[in-house]
Design a protein around this motif. Sequence first.
Motif, PDB file in Angstrom:
ATOM      1  N   ASN A   2     -24.177   9.982  -9.924  1.00 54.72           N
ATOM      2  CA  ASN A   2     -24.480   9.836 -11.433  1.00 54.72           C
ATOM      3  C   ASN A   2     -25.499   8.133 -11.122  1.00 54.72           C
ATOM      4  O   ASN A   2     -25.687   7.801 -10.250  1.00 54.72           O
ATOM      5  CB  ASN A   2     -23.330   9.039 -11.852  1.00 54.72           C
ATOM      6  N   SER A   3     -26.428   8.971 -12.104  1.00 50.34           N
ATOM      7  CA  SER A   3     -27.575   7.651 -12.175  1.00 50.34           C
ATOM      8  C   SER A   3     -27.273   6.656 -13.071  1.00 50.34           C
ATOM      9  O   SER A   3     -27.538   5.272 -13.216  1.00 50.34           O
ATOM     10  CB  SER A   3     -28.861   8.545 -13.081  1.00 50.34           C
ATOM     11  N   LEU A   4     -26.672   6.666 -14.298  1.00 48.87           N
ATOM     12  CA  LEU A   4     -25.255   5.622 -14.577  1.00 48.87           C
ATOM     13  C   LEU A   4     -24.293   4.897 -13.969  1.00 48.87           C
ATOM     14  O   LEU A   4     -23.501   5.547 -13.062  1.00 48.87           O
ATOM     15  CB  LEU A   4     -24.917   5.854 -15.556  1.00 48.87           C
ATOM     16  N   ALA A   5     -24.664   3.214 -13.397  1.00 44.14           N
ATOM     17  CA  ALA A   5     -24.267   2.611 -13.107  1.00 44.14           C
ATOM     18  C   ALA A   5     -23.020   1.828 -13.437  1.00 44.14           C
ATOM     19  O   ALA A   5     -21.811   2.052 -12.837  1.00 44.14           O
ATOM     20  CB  ALA A   5     -24.905   1.752 -11.327  1.00 44.14           C
ATOM     21  N   LEU A   6     -23.345   1.712 -14.282  1.00 44.38           N
ATOM     22  CA  LEU A   6     -21.982   0.640 -15.327  1.00 44.38           C
ATOM     23  C   LEU A   6     -22.075   1.211 -16.578  1.00 44.38           C
ATOM     24  O   LEU A   6     -23.434   1.455 -17.227  1.00 44.38           O
ATOM     25  CB  LEU A   6     -22.233  -0.565 -14.853  1.00 44.38           C
ATOM     26  N   ARG A   7     -21.177   1.237 -16.802  1.00 39.56           N
ATOM     27  CA  ARG A   7     -20.958   1.562 -18.676  1.00 39.56           C
ATOM     28  C   ARG A   7     -19.805   1.353 -19.406  1.00 39.56           C
ATOM     29  O   ARG A   7     -18.462   1.297 -18.566  1.00 39.56           O
ATOM     30  CB  ARG A   7     -20.827   3.520 -19.176  1.00 39.56           C
ATOM     31  N   PHE A  68     -16.136   2.529 -16.884  1.00 40.06           N
ATOM     32  CA  PHE A  68     -17.623   3.081 -16.012  1.00 40.06           C
ATOM     33  C   PHE A  68     -18.002   3.036 -14.998  1.00 40.06           C
ATOM     34  O   PHE A  68     -18.747   2.188 -15.395  1.00 40.06           O
ATOM     35  CB  PHE A  68     -17.593   4.789 -16.572  1.00 40.06           C
ATOM     36  N   VAL A  69     -17.926   3.181 -13.793  1.00 38.01           N
ATOM     37  CA  VAL A  69     -18.080   2.871 -12.870  1.00 38.01           C
ATOM     38  C   VAL A  69     -18.681   3.644 -11.612  1.00 38.01           C
ATOM     39  O   VAL A  69     -18.350   4.772 -11.320  1.00 38.01           O
ATOM     40  CB  VAL A  69     -17.662   1.341 -11.608  1.00 38.01           C
ATOM     41  N   SER A  70     -19.869   4.339 -11.447  1.00 36.32           N
ATOM     42  CA  SER A  70     -21.005   5.507 -11.020  1.00 36.32           C
ATOM     43  C   SER A  70     -20.110   6.689 -11.713  1.00 36.32           C
ATOM     44  O   SER A  70     -19.839   7.510 -11.205  1.00 36.32           O
ATOM     45  CB  SER A  70     -20.301   5.421  -9.695  1.00 36.32           C
ATOM     46  N   GLY A  71     -19.900   6.574 -12.569  1.00 35.03           N
ATOM     47  CA  GLY A  71     -19.318   8.071 -13.006  1.00 35.03           C
ATOM     48  C   GLY A  71     -17.344   7.737 -13.297  1.00 35.03           C
ATOM     49  O   GLY A  71     -16.791   8.309 -13.919  1.00 35.03           O
ATOM     50  N   VAL A  72     -17.048   6.481 -12.682  1.00 35.08           N
ATOM     51  CA  VAL A  72     -16.063   6.983 -12.582  1.00 35.08           C
ATOM     52  C   VAL A  72     -14.879   6.026 -13.261  1.00 35.08           C
ATOM     53  O   VAL A  72     -15.194   5.055 -13.523  1.00 35.08           O
ATOM     54  CB  VAL A  72     -14.889   6.574 -11.317  1.00 35.08           C
ATOM     55  N   GLU A  73     -13.875   6.535 -14.674  1.00 32.09           N
ATOM     56  CA  GLU A  73     -13.199   5.672 -15.181  1.00 32.09           C
ATOM     57  C   GLU A  73     -12.401   4.807 -14.769  1.00 32.09           C
ATOM     58  O   GLU A  73     -11.638   5.423 -13.847  1.00 32.09           O
ATOM     59  CB  GLU A  73     -12.683   6.598 -16.818  1.00 32.09           C
ATOM     60  N   GLY A  80      -4.316  -0.037  -6.417  1.00 32.92           N
ATOM     61  CA  GLY A  80      -5.134   0.518  -4.974  1.00 32.92           C
ATOM     62  C   GLY A  80      -7.040   1.301  -5.585  1.00 32.92           C
ATOM     63  O   GLY A  80      -7.236   1.121  -4.957  1.00 32.92           O
ATOM     64  N   VAL A  81      -6.939   1.513  -6.195  1.00 30.18           N
ATOM     65  CA  VAL A  81      -8.241   2.612  -7.024  1.00 30.18           C
ATOM     66  C   VAL A  81      -9.057   1.925  -7.638  1.00 30.18           C
ATOM     67  O   VAL A  81     -10.825   1.071  -7.381  1.00 30.18           O
ATOM     68  CB  VAL A  81      -8.111   3.438  -8.121  1.00 30.18           C
ATOM     69  N   ARG A  82      -8.665   0.509  -8.339  1.00 31.01           N
ATOM     70  CA  ARG A  82      -9.703  -0.579  -8.732  1.00 31.01           C
ATOM     71  C   ARG A  82     -10.289  -1.178  -7.389  1.00 31.01           C
ATOM     72  O   ARG A  82     -11.127  -1.764  -7.570  1.00 31.01           O
ATOM     73  CB  ARG A  82      -8.714  -1.380 -10.060  1.00 31.01           C
ATOM     74  N   THR A  83      -9.076  -2.055  -7.094  1.00 30.54           N
ATOM     75  CA  THR A  83      -9.182  -3.213  -5.734  1.00 30.54           C
ATOM     76  C   THR A  83     -10.577  -1.730  -4.586  1.00 30.54           C
ATOM     77  O   THR A  83     -11.218  -2.548  -4.125  1.00 30.54           O
ATOM     78  CB  THR A  83      -8.654  -2.956  -4.582  1.00 30.54           C
ATOM     79  N   ARG A  84     -10.455  -0.379  -4.171  1.00 33.13           N
ATOM     80  CA  ARG A  84     -11.248  -0.245  -3.792  1.00 33.13           C
ATOM     81  C   ARG A  84     -12.121   0.324  -4.357  1.00 33.13           C
ATOM     82  O   ARG A  84     -14.257   0.267  -4.469  1.00 33.13           O
ATOM     83  CB  ARG A  84     -10.683   1.705  -3.611  1.00 33.13           C
ATOM     84  N   ILE A  85     -12.339   0.008  -5.748  1.00 32.96           N
ATOM     85  CA  ILE A  85     -13.876   0.261  -6.455  1.00 32.96           C
ATOM     86  C   ILE A  85     -14.791  -0.775  -6.162  1.00 32.96           C
ATOM     87  O   ILE A  85     -15.919  -0.788  -6.153  1.00 32.96           O
ATOM     88  CB  ILE A  85     -13.517   0.797  -7.900  1.00 32.96           C
ATOM     89  N   ARG A  86     -13.864  -1.755  -6.748  1.00 29.63           N
ATOM     90  CA  ARG A  86     -14.470  -3.425  -6.510  1.00 29.63           C
ATOM     91  C   ARG A  86     -15.142  -3.741  -5.504  1.00 29.63           C
ATOM     92  O   ARG A  86     -16.684  -4.125  -5.001  1.00 29.63           O
ATOM     93  CB  ARG A  86     -13.201  -4.528  -6.891  1.00 29.63           C
ATOM     94  N   ARG A  87     -14.588  -3.499  -4.228  1.00 27.54           N
ATOM     95  CA  ARG A  87     -14.529  -3.551  -2.997  1.00 27.54           C
ATOM     96  C   ARG A  87     -15.896  -3.012  -2.890  1.00 27.54           C
ATOM     97  O   ARG A  87     -16.911  -3.572  -1.648  1.00 27.54           O
ATOM     98  CB  ARG A  87     -13.773  -3.506  -1.675  1.00 27.54           C
TER      99      ARG A  87
END
Length: 225
Positions: A2-7, A68-73, A80-87
């Motif tokens: 996904n070319s959109l990094a942050l939305r 959305f970070v790299s297309g993931v809401e 746990g998922v939020r921590t992984r995305i942050r990391r």
Amino acid sequence: MNSLALRLSQIEKVYNRGTTGEVPVLQGVDLELSRGQTAALLAPSGAGKSTLLHIAGLLDTPDSGSVFVSGVEATQASDGVRTRIRRQQIGFVYQFHHLLPEFTAAENIVLPQLTCGIPKKIAHDRAMDLLDRVGVASRSSHRPADLSGGEQQRVAFCRALANGPSVLLADEPTGNLDPATAERVFAAMMGLVHETGLAALVATHNLELAKRMDRILRISEGNVT
């Protein structure tokens, strides 16, 4: 990819100030950043720029809206998922470097990689490559107390990029530096951003530096324009 990094979509945030009642800080904020794009965020103190960065970086949750970070809401994701995305997907840089004082410059960059399971040798090579790109490889074995303010902040940028994030969030990253040092740090930051192709959202009061980014965003009455 996904070319959109942050939305950010329709982000609302209200603080309860006790006797003064509710104070709306962000009201329906929409924001998009593509990979390789840099944006300066200008706003007076108290306008909500730190709140916006914290929500974008999943350190705070909005009252409504989606991130959305790299297309993931990520807004409704588990802790746990939020921590992984942050990391793995988000790098943070603040006005003060927040380096761990008992570790060397290189070790400060190696540690976040180890938390993601990257082998130590690969992590060290990555740390040295990043330090070399910002011109402080010769200081890799020094602890923060033995580094200048500009060197510390460049190490902080390297640490933020250690895990190859798609988004860099920086809150007044040159605000604690003299003009000449701020220029060197800013140049190093922009070099890393362009080389790695990530998106960067940088809150700053420095209009001259802001003008050198791809976009200038302003917070006014709870909205980003």
